[in-house]
Design a protein around this motif. Structure first.
Motif, PDB file in Angstrom:
ATOM      1  N   VAL A 145     -18.125   8.687  10.223  1.00  0.00           N
ATOM      2  CA  VAL A 145     -18.425   8.420   8.826  1.00  0.00           C
ATOM      3  C   VAL A 145     -17.214   7.753   8.183  1.00  0.00           C
ATOM      4  N   ASN A 146     -17.449   6.706   7.397  1.00  0.00           N
ATOM      5  CA  ASN A 146     -16.394   5.989   6.682  1.00  0.00           C
ATOM      6  C   ASN A 146     -16.563   6.174   5.179  1.00  0.00           C
ATOM      7  N   HIS A 147     -15.443   6.253   4.482  1.00  0.00           N
ATOM      8  CA  HIS A 147     -15.454   6.222   3.019  1.00  0.00           C
ATOM      9  C   HIS A 147     -14.489   5.124   2.596  1.00  0.00           C
ATOM     10  N   PHE A 148     -15.010   4.103   1.911  1.00  0.00           N
ATOM     11  CA  PHE A 148     -14.220   2.952   1.480  1.00  0.00           C
ATOM     12  C   PHE A 148     -14.140   2.941  -0.035  1.00  0.00           C
ATOM     13  N   TRP A 149     -12.961   2.653  -0.568  1.00  0.00           N
ATOM     14  CA  TRP A 149     -12.787   2.461  -2.005  1.00  0.00           C
ATOM     15  C   TRP A 149     -11.625   1.497  -2.200  1.00  0.00           C
ATOM     16  N   GLN A 150     -11.505   0.985  -3.426  1.00  0.00           N
ATOM     17  CA  GLN A 150     -10.412   0.055  -3.711  1.00  0.00           C
ATOM     18  C   GLN A 150      -9.971   0.173  -5.162  1.00  0.00           C
ATOM     19  N   LEU A 151      -8.755  -0.257  -5.377  1.00  0.00           N
ATOM     20  CA  LEU A 151      -8.209  -0.391  -6.721  1.00  0.00           C
ATOM     21  C   LEU A 151      -8.079  -1.875  -6.989  1.00  0.00           C
ATOM     22  N   GLU A 152      -8.590  -2.329  -8.113  1.00  0.00           N
ATOM     23  CA  GLU A 152      -8.514  -3.736  -8.467  1.00  0.00           C
ATOM     24  C   GLU A 152      -7.609  -3.928  -9.665  1.00  0.00           C
ATOM     25  N   ASP A 153      -7.144  -5.165  -9.818  1.00  0.00           N
ATOM     26  CA  ASP A 153      -6.254  -5.563 -10.910  1.00  0.00           C
ATOM     27  C   ASP A 153      -4.930  -4.794 -10.855  1.00  0.00           C
ATOM     28  N   VAL A 154      -4.356  -4.755  -9.639  1.00  0.00           N
ATOM     29  CA  VAL A 154      -3.085  -4.068  -9.416  1.00  0.00           C
ATOM     30  C   VAL A 154      -2.017  -5.119  -9.125  1.00  0.00           C
ATOM     31  N   ASP A 155      -0.927  -5.076  -9.870  1.00  0.00           N
ATOM     32  CA  ASP A 155       0.189  -5.998  -9.669  1.00  0.00           C
ATOM     33  C   ASP A 155       0.685  -5.903  -8.221  1.00  0.00           C
ATOM     34  N   PRO A 156       0.920  -7.042  -7.545  1.00  0.00           N
ATOM     35  CA  PRO A 156       1.375  -7.018  -6.147  1.00  0.00           C
ATOM     36  C   PRO A 156       2.640  -6.177  -5.918  1.00  0.00           C
ATOM     37  N   VAL A 157       3.573  -6.167  -6.860  1.00  0.00           N
ATOM     38  CA  VAL A 157       4.772  -5.336  -6.703  1.00  0.00           C
ATOM     39  C   VAL A 157       4.382  -3.871  -6.643  1.00  0.00           C
ATOM     40  N   HIS A 158       3.438  -3.475  -7.478  1.00  0.00           N
ATOM     41  CA  HIS A 158       2.987  -2.083  -7.491  1.00  0.00           C
ATOM     42  C   HIS A 158       2.169  -1.756  -6.253  1.00  0.00           C
ATOM     43  N   GLN A 159       1.455  -2.741  -5.706  1.00  0.00           N
ATOM     44  CA  GLN A 159       0.684  -2.519  -4.477  1.00  0.00           C
ATOM     45  C   GLN A 159       1.611  -2.062  -3.353  1.00  0.00           C
ATOM     46  N   ALA A 160       2.716  -2.773  -3.172  1.00  0.00           N
ATOM     47  CA  ALA A 160       3.667  -2.431  -2.104  1.00  0.00           C
ATOM     48  C   ALA A 160       4.242  -1.032  -2.318  1.00  0.00           C
ATOM     49  N   GLN A 161       4.494  -0.679  -3.566  1.00  0.00           N
ATOM     50  CA  GLN A 161       5.009   0.660  -3.866  1.00  0.00           C
ATOM     51  C   GLN A 161       3.958   1.725  -3.534  1.00  0.00           C
ATOM     52  N   GLY A 162       2.699   1.452  -3.844  1.00  0.00           N
ATOM     53  CA  GLY A 162       1.619   2.383  -3.528  1.00  0.00           C
ATOM     54  C   GLY A 162       1.453   2.570  -2.031  1.00  0.00           C
ATOM     55  N   ILE A 163       1.527   1.466  -1.278  1.00  0.00           N
ATOM     56  CA  ILE A 163       1.442   1.545   0.188  1.00  0.00           C
ATOM     57  C   ILE A 163       2.612   2.370   0.724  1.00  0.00           C
ATOM     58  N   ALA A 164       3.811   2.144   0.193  1.00  0.00           N
ATOM     59  CA  ALA A 164       4.994   2.897   0.639  1.00  0.00           C
ATOM     60  C   ALA A 164       4.827   4.389   0.341  1.00  0.00           C
ATOM     61  N   ARG A 165       4.299   4.733  -0.828  1.00  0.00           N
ATOM     62  CA  ARG A 165       4.083   6.149  -1.164  1.00  0.00           C
ATOM     63  C   ARG A 165       3.053   6.786  -0.235  1.00  0.00           C
ATOM     64  N   LEU A 166       1.978   6.054   0.065  1.00  0.00           N
ATOM     65  CA  LEU A 166       0.958   6.573   0.977  1.00  0.00           C
ATOM     66  C   LEU A 166       1.552   6.781   2.364  1.00  0.00           C
ATOM     67  N   ARG A 167       2.292   5.791   2.853  1.00  0.00           N
ATOM     68  CA  ARG A 167       2.920   5.906   4.174  1.00  0.00           C
ATOM     69  C   ARG A 167       3.849   7.133   4.220  1.00  0.00           C
ATOM     70  N   ASN A 168       4.648   7.309   3.179  1.00  0.00           N
ATOM     71  CA  ASN A 168       5.570   8.438   3.114  1.00  0.00           C
ATOM     72  C   ASN A 168       4.804   9.768   3.120  1.00  0.00           C
ATOM     73  N   TYR A 169       3.740   9.847   2.330  1.00  0.00           N
ATOM     74  CA  TYR A 169       2.925  11.052   2.292  1.00  0.00           C
ATOM     75  C   TYR A 169       2.352  11.369   3.678  1.00  0.00           C
ATOM     76  N   LEU A 170       1.732  10.363   4.318  1.00  0.00           N
ATOM     77  CA  LEU A 170       1.110  10.575   5.626  1.00  0.00           C
ATOM     78  C   LEU A 170       2.145  10.978   6.675  1.00  0.00           C
ATOM     79  N   ASP A 171       3.302  10.301   6.677  1.00  0.00           N
ATOM     80  CA  ASP A 171       4.366  10.654   7.627  1.00  0.00           C
ATOM     81  C   ASP A 171       4.827  12.090   7.415  1.00  0.00           C
ATOM     82  N   ASN A 172       5.044  12.474   6.163  1.00  0.00           N
ATOM     83  CA  ASN A 172       5.506  13.830   5.860  1.00  0.00           C
ATOM     84  C   ASN A 172       4.458  14.890   6.180  1.00  0.00           C
TER      85      ASN A 172
END
Length: 136
Positions: A57-84
């Motif tokens: 089963v897949n669940h897909f969602w997205q955030l739109e109208d996000v500044d590219p600088v903030h996108q990279a920060q969000g990806i970094a936070r997610l990566r950090n959370y998953l690693d931890n």
């Protein structure tokens, strides 16, 4: 249970885990934007095991109208959370993509920043299961 074996589980339990992991990913990303999700969990065929279908089963969602600088920060936070949290990151991760698998239950979180569209896409996927309860 070996890697080639497929567990039997009902869809409600699978969807409940998907929603839990999806919510955690959303919280970890911690970005503002227009959240787009039709709240559906889509079955994907994985084959068959005897008389029982095998699905994930897949669940897909997205955030739109996000500044590219903030996108990279969000990806970094997610990566950090998953690693931890002990998830195993895939080698195809990059500054704009993260993919990690939970080693305990096989669920996968994938996220990608799509800078030119100002979008951050996320998909949470279950491992494949034998299930006789396919309908939502």
């Amino acid at each position: 249970m070996g890697k080639s074996e497929v567990a039997a589980e009902n869809r409600e339990t699978i969807v409940m885990r998907l929603e839990n992991y999806s919510s955690r990913a959303f919280d970890a990303i911690a970005l503002r934007g227009n959240a787009i999700s039709n709240d559906s969990k889509v079955d994907r065929p994985c084959g068959a095991s005897g008389e029982m279908p095998v699905l994930g089963v897949n669940h897909f969602w997205q955030l739109e109208d996000v500044d590219p600088v903030h996108q990279a920060q969000g990806i970094a936070r997610l990566r950090n959370y998953l690693d931890n949290a002990g998830w195993m990151s895939s080698h195809d991760s990059s500054p704009t993509v993260v993919k990690a698998t939970n080693p305990h239950d096989g669920y996968v979180v994938w996220a990608k920043a799509i800078e030119d569209l100002r979008r951050l896409a996320v998909q949470v996927s279950s491992p494949c299961y034998k299930t006789s309860k396919l309908s939502p």
